[in-house]
Scaffold this motif. Structure first.
Motif, PDB file in Angstrom:
ATOM      1  N   HIS A   1      -0.441  14.146  -0.313  1.00 43.70           N
ATOM      2  CA  HIS A   1      -1.041  13.336   0.734  1.00 43.70           C
ATOM      3  C   HIS A   1      -2.257  14.038   1.327  1.00 43.70           C
ATOM      4  CE1 HIS A   1      -1.469  10.909   4.392  1.00 43.70           C
ATOM      5  NE2 HIS A   1      -0.701  10.016   3.787  1.00 43.70           N
TER       6      HIS A   1
ATOM      7  N   ILE B   1       0.832  -1.206   0.000  1.00 41.90           N
ATOM      8  CA  ILE B   1       0.000   0.000   0.000  1.00 41.90           C
ATOM      9  C   ILE B   1       0.867   1.257   0.000  1.00 41.90           C
ATOM     10  CG2 ILE B   1      -1.552   1.376   1.458  1.00 41.90           C
ATOM     11  CD1 ILE B   1      -2.936  -1.266   2.214  1.00 41.90           C
ATOM     12  N   ARG B   2       1.910   1.255   0.803  1.00 41.85           N
ATOM     13  CA  ARG B   2       2.779   2.429   0.886  1.00 41.85           C
ATOM     14  C   ARG B   2       3.525   2.682  -0.420  1.00 41.85           C
ATOM     15  NH1 ARG B   2       4.971   1.337   7.066  1.00 41.85           N
ATOM     16  NH2 ARG B   2       3.148   2.237   8.118  1.00 41.85           N
TER      17      ARG B   2
ATOM     18  N   GLU C   1       1.020   4.496  -2.662  1.00 44.55           N
ATOM     19  CA  GLU C   1       0.209   5.479  -1.948  1.00 44.55           C
ATOM     20  C   GLU C   1      -0.183   6.701  -2.783  1.00 44.55           C
ATOM     21  OE1 GLU C   1      -0.051   6.106   2.704  1.00 44.55           O
ATOM     22  OE2 GLU C   1       1.763   7.008   1.858  1.00 44.55           O
TER      23      GLU C   1
ATOM     24  N   SER D   1      -4.495  11.683  -1.865  1.00 45.04           N
ATOM     25  CA  SER D   1      -3.963  10.322  -1.717  1.00 45.04           C
ATOM     26  C   SER D   1      -3.598  10.012  -0.273  1.00 45.04           C
ATOM     27  CB  SER D   1      -2.730  10.153  -2.607  1.00 45.04           C
ATOM     28  OG  SER D   1      -1.672  10.980  -2.139  1.00 45.04           O
ATOM     29  N   GLY D   2      -3.398   8.714  -0.023  1.00 44.23           N
ATOM     30  CA  GLY D   2      -2.900   8.295   1.283  1.00 44.23           C
ATOM     31  C   GLY D   2      -3.980   7.886   2.265  1.00 44.23           C
ATOM     32  N   ASN D   3      -3.535   7.718   3.507  1.00 48.84           N
ATOM     33  CA  ASN D   3      -4.383   7.189   4.567  1.00 48.84           C
ATOM     34  C   ASN D   3      -5.277   8.268   5.173  1.00 48.84           C
ATOM     35  OD1 ASN D   3      -5.523   5.698   6.604  1.00 48.84           O
ATOM     36  ND2 ASN D   3      -3.605   5.186   7.619  1.00 48.84           N
TER      37      ASN D   3
END
Length: 232
Positions: free
Chosen positions: A210, A114-115, A118, A217-219
């Motif tokens: 991010h 995932i990273r 990302e 994007s990202g968490n």
């Protein structure tokens, strides 16, 4: 003699119909009992978490929730001109098209994958409500390589009955609790085809920035629920 054979066949078909009806009724009863049991489990877990938060507050400390066991990942960018490794990882994650979404069990290997991709995805930890809505509203089955609508529980039972998953609530429970047969349940679900979010994603560089920096994007952690709701 022919009339006797026809009568016997009609009786056999009637007996099969009665047996099938009784079998369906029994399965509906089991599915209902399972759903009631899951609701109780969810309530107990929720009350336990609230109690731990309250205890931490009373003790002047902080409550740290358990790490998420699974995530919902949505591809938000194209991959023209990117490295082959990125393409390969997105394929392994079943994110072959923009706005595809999948559930992913989190472990060391999947977190690393995932990273590495990302900048091309948005992901986070969906709530029970959003997990259920995704499966009920956007869920399709993968049966013999074909995308099949889940029109009734028999579609689920034929593929997952051997794992004790016979209805929609069983499927939701297995995904949300990251159960023993999460892999089989998740592979049964065709990658979700999500709509473009209401208002659209940010354009240009903001797409690759991010989420914590004002991008897409990202968490997003639990804020993924808002994005899922926009894309259902």
């Amino acid at each position: 003699m022919i009339e006797g054979q026809l009568r016997q066949r009609r009786q056999e078909r009637a007996a099969i119909a009665v047996s099938s009806k009784a079998d369906k009724s029994a399965k509906r009863t089991i599915a209902f009992r399972n759903a009631v049991s899951y609701v109780k489990q969810y309530k107990v877990a929720e009350q336990s978490e609230l109690r731990l938060k309250q205890q931490a507050k009373e003790n002047g400390s902080f409550y740290v929730p358990a790490e998420a066991k699974f995530a919902f990942v949505i591809r938000i960018r194209g991959i023209v001109g990117v490295a082959p490794k990125v393409r390969k990882i997105l394929t392994l994650l079943r994110l072959t098209r923009i706005h595809n979404g999948v559930f992913i069990k989190l472990n060391d290997a999947t977190i690393k994958m995932i990273r590495m991709v990302e900048p091309f995805i948005a992901y986070g930890y969906p709530s029970l409500k959003m997990t259920r809505e995704l499966i009920y509203k956007r869920g399709f089955a993968k049966v013999h390589g074909q995308r099949i609508a889940i029109t009734d529980n028999s579609v689920i039972e034929r593929s997952l009955g051997q794992y004790g998953i016979i209805c929609m609530e069983d499927l939701v429970h297995e995904i949300f609790t990251c159960g023993e047969h999460f892999k089989e349940a998740n592979n049964f679900l065709w990658p979700f085809k999500m709509n473009s979010p209401k208002g659209g994603f940010h354009k240009g560089a903001a797409t690759t920035r991010h989420f914590n920096e004002g991008g897409e994007s990202g968490n997003r952690e639990h804020l993924i629920n808002g994005l899922i709701a926009q894309m259902l």
